[in-house]
Design an enzyme around this catalytic site. Structure first.
Site, mmCIF file in Angstrom:
data_model
loop_
_atom_site.group_PDB
_atom_site.id
_atom_site.type_symbol
_atom_site.label_atom_id
_atom_site.label_comp_id
_atom_site.label_asym_id
_atom_site.label_seq_id
_atom_site.Cartn_x
_atom_site.Cartn_y
_atom_site.Cartn_z
ATOM 1 N N THR A 75 -13.917 -8.948 -4.065
ATOM 2 C CA THR A 75 -12.881 -8.314 -4.882
ATOM 3 C C THR A 75 -11.493 -8.820 -4.516
ATOM 4 O OG1 THR A 75 -11.762 -6.197 -5.234
ATOM 5 C CG2 THR A 75 -12.938 -6.418 -3.180
ATOM 6 N N TYR A 103 -12.617 0.133 1.114
ATOM 7 C CA TYR A 103 -13.385 -0.644 0.136
ATOM 8 C C TYR A 103 -13.104 -2.133 0.327
ATOM 9 C CZ TYR A 103 -14.362 -2.979 -4.277
ATOM 10 O OH TYR A 103 -14.794 -3.875 -5.218
HETATM 11 N N1 UFG Z 1 -3.743 2.923 -14.759
HETATM 12 C C1 UFG Z 1 -2.996 3.784 -15.520
HETATM 13 N N2 UFG Z 1 -3.633 4.863 -16.074
HETATM 14 C C2 UFG Z 1 -4.967 5.101 -15.896
HETATM 15 C C3 UFG Z 1 -5.720 4.202 -15.111
HETATM 16 C C4 UFG Z 1 -5.076 3.122 -14.549
HETATM 17 O O1 UFG Z 1 -1.795 3.623 -15.711
HETATM 18 O O2 UFG Z 1 -5.465 6.103 -16.408
HETATM 19 C C5 UFG Z 1 -3.064 1.751 -14.162
HETATM 20 C C6 UFG Z 1 -3.123 1.754 -12.649
HETATM 21 O O3 UFG Z 1 -2.124 2.554 -12.114
HETATM 22 C C7 UFG Z 1 -2.961 0.265 -12.363
HETATM 23 C C8 UFG Z 1 -3.669 -0.404 -13.551
HETATM 24 O O4 UFG Z 1 -3.735 0.584 -14.560
HETATM 25 O O5 UFG Z 1 -1.623 -0.077 -12.382
HETATM 26 C C9 UFG Z 1 -5.070 -0.872 -13.235
HETATM 27 O O6 UFG Z 1 -5.776 0.198 -12.623
HETATM 28 P P1 UFG Z 1 -7.369 0.249 -12.473
HETATM 29 O O7 UFG Z 1 -7.710 1.532 -11.818
HETATM 30 O O8 UFG Z 1 -7.991 -0.090 -13.766
HETATM 31 O O9 UFG Z 1 -7.671 -0.982 -11.511
HETATM 32 P P2 UFG Z 1 -7.041 -1.382 -10.092
HETATM 33 O O10 UFG Z 1 -6.168 -2.584 -10.353
HETATM 34 O O11 UFG Z 1 -6.435 -0.256 -9.393
HETATM 35 O O12 UFG Z 1 -8.349 -1.743 -9.272
HETATM 36 C C10 UFG Z 1 -9.198 -2.762 -9.666
HETATM 37 C C11 UFG Z 1 -10.639 -2.388 -9.321
HETATM 38 C C12 UFG Z 1 -10.828 -2.323 -7.845
HETATM 39 C C13 UFG Z 1 -10.347 -3.606 -7.205
HETATM 40 C C14 UFG Z 1 -8.930 -3.924 -7.625
HETATM 41 C C15 UFG Z 1 -8.522 -5.265 -7.106
HETATM 42 O O13 UFG Z 1 -10.951 -1.157 -9.904
HETATM 43 O O14 UFG Z 1 -12.197 -2.159 -7.573
HETATM 44 O O15 UFG Z 1 -8.835 -3.949 -9.027
HETATM 45 O O16 UFG Z 1 -7.229 -5.553 -7.438
HETATM 46 F F1 UFG Z 1 -10.365 -3.486 -5.880
#
Ligand code: UFG
Length: 330
Positions: free
Chosen positions: A117, A141
Site C-alpha cells: 500500500t 496498517y
Molecule cells: N474523504 C472524504 N469524505 C468521506 C471519505 C473520504 O472527504 O466520506 C476524503 C478523505 O478525507 C481523504 C480522501 O477522501 O482525503 C480519500 O480517503 P479514503 O478513505 O477513500 O482513502 P485514504 O486515502 O484515506 O486511504 C486509502 C486506503 C488505505 C491506504 C491509503 C494509502 O483506503 O488503505 O489510501 O494512501 F492505506
C-alpha cells in the site's frame, strides 16, 4: 500449473481472479470469508475456506493444484481499526504472510506477488512519490505491510524466491460489466461513500477538509480502477514467469483528483444532486498522494484502460445500483 490467490473472494482479489480466469490461467483461492464473498468468484474456481496462515492447508492446496505462483491479498485493510487493534494487524498481515511464505518455501513455489500500500510512505516529502522515497508509515496498517515487504525481501534473498510488491494507491471502481464490485460492509472509502449518497443510501456525505493548500482546498488522491489493478497483477505474474528480478512497484496512474472533483464526477455520472457537507479535516489524512509511475511503466507490460475519473465513478455507481437492487429484492 495454477496460481494460488489468497483473499481471492475480497474486493481486489475477486477482480484479479476474474482477470486470471478470463486470461485462461488456472486459479485456486484460499479465503476465510471474514470480509470476502464466495459469490464474488467465477464459477468453477476452487475455493478453500480457511486461513492463509494455515500452513497445512496452504501446503495441501499447493500440492493438489500444482501451484507455481502465489498472489497474496488476504489481510486487514482498515487504517483506523489498525490504530485501535495493532496486534490484529501484525497477526493478520505480517504473521500470516510469514506462515504463507514458509509454506511457499517448503513447497518450492518461486513466484510471489504481494499487495502492499501507499500507506508505507506516510507523509511524503515529494509528489509524485517514487518507490525510493522514505517509508514512514503513520498507522499499524502501513507498518504491518512494510514489515511484510522487508520479510519478503529477506526470504527472497535467502531462498531464491522472486517477488513483485505492488504498492496500491487509492483503489476504486468495479468490474466494467458490474459482475463484481466492492461489497465490504461499512467501507469508508471516498468513492464508496459518494455512490452510497448518489443512490440515496445516505442523506448526505462529508468532505473532510477544504482548507488544504491545494487548488480547491480538498485532498488529492491517485484513484486507480480495480480492473486495471487486477491487470497489473497479471502483468506482474508474466514478468516473474519471464524471469524478472524481485521488484517493488507503485500502482497508480501518476495523476490526482481532489475529493471535490471526485464528488462532482459522481454527481455528473448519476445525474442527481446529493447533499455534501464541508467538514473539518479528518485526523491522519495526507494532503496529496500521487504515484510516480516511471518504474512500473518500464518494468511491466501494463496499459491501464480506465484512468478517467468519470469511468471509475460510473462503474462504482453501476455496481452500487446492482447491489442495492439485490438487497431490495432479498
Ligand atoms: N474523504 C472524504 N469524505 C468521506 C471519505 C473520504 O472527504 O466520506 C476524503 C478523505 O478525507 C481523504 C480522501 O477522501 O482525503 C480519500 O480517503 P479514503 O478513505 O477513500 O482513502 P485514504 O486515502 O484515506 O486511504 C486509502 C486506503 C488505505 C491506504 C491509503 C494509502 O483506503 O488503505 O489510501 O494512501 F492505506
Amino acid at each position: 500449473m495454477s496460481v494460488l490467490v489468497t483473499g481471492g473472494a475480497g474486493y481486489i482479489g475477486s477482480h484479479t481472479v476474474l482477470a486470471l480466469v478470463e486470461a485462461g490461467i488456472r486459479t485456486v483461492v484460499i479465503d476465510n470469508l471474514s470480509t470476502g464473498f464466495s459469490t464474488a468468484l467465477p464459477e468453477g474456481v476452487p475455493l478453500f475456506i480457511g486461513d492463509a496462515a494455515d500452513e497445512n492447508l496452504v501446503e495441501g492446496v499447493i500440492a493438489a493444484h500444482d501451484v507455481s505462483a502465489i498472489i497474496h491479498f488476504a489481510g486487514s485493510v482498515v487504517v483506523p481499526e489498525s490504530m485501535r487493534d495493532p496486534l490484529a494487524y501484525y497477526r493478520n498481515n505480517t504473521m500470516t504472510t510469514r506462515n504463507l511464505l514458509n509454506a511457499a518455501v517448503k513447497c518450492n513455489v518461486k513466484n510471489f506477488i504481494f499487495s502492499s500500500t501507499a500507506a508505507v510512505y506516510g507523509n511524503p516529502d515529494q509528489i509524485p512519490v517514487p518507490e525510493i522515497a522514505p517509508t514512514r508509515p503513520l498507522s499499524p496498517y502501513g507498518s504491518s505491510k512494510l514489515m511484510t515487504e522487508i520479510m519478503l525481501h529477506d526470504v527472497a534473498t535467502a531462498y531464491g524466491l522472486n517477488y513483485v510488491v505492488l504498492r496500491y494507491f487509492n483503489v476504486a471502481g468495479a468490474d466494467p460489466q458490474a459482475r463484481i464490485g466492492l461489497q465490504t460492509v461499512g467501507a469508508t472509502h471516498l468513492l464508496k461513500i459518494a455512490v452510497e449518497a448518489a443512490t440515496g443510501q445516505r442523506a448526505k456525505m462529508e468532505v473532510f477538509g477544504t482548507d488544504y493548500p491545494t487548488p480547491d482546498g480538498s485532498c488529492i488522491r491517485d484513484f486507480i480502477h480495480v480492473t486495471d489493478l487486477a491487470q497489473a497483477h497479471l502483468a506482474a505474474l508474466a514478468y516473474l514467469d519471464q524471469g524478472g528480478d524481485s521488484v517493488t512497484l507503485n500502482c497508480g496512474y501518476g495523476r490526482g483528483y481532489s475529493v471535490l472533483e471526485t464528488i462532482e464526477a459522481v454527481r455528473r455520472v448519476c445525474g442527481r444532486q446529493f447533499a455534501v457537507q464541508m467538514s473539518p479535516r479528518r485526523n491522519g489524512d495526507i494532503m496529496t498522494m500521487i504515484a510516480d509511475t516511471a518504474r512500473i511503466g518500464r518494468t511491466l507490460d501494463w496499459t491501464p484502460r480506465y484512468a478517467e475519473l468519470e469511468t471509475i465513478a460510473a462503474h462504482a455507481l453501476a455496481w452500487e445500483e446492482k447491489l442495492l437492487q439485490a438487497r431490495e429484492a432479498a
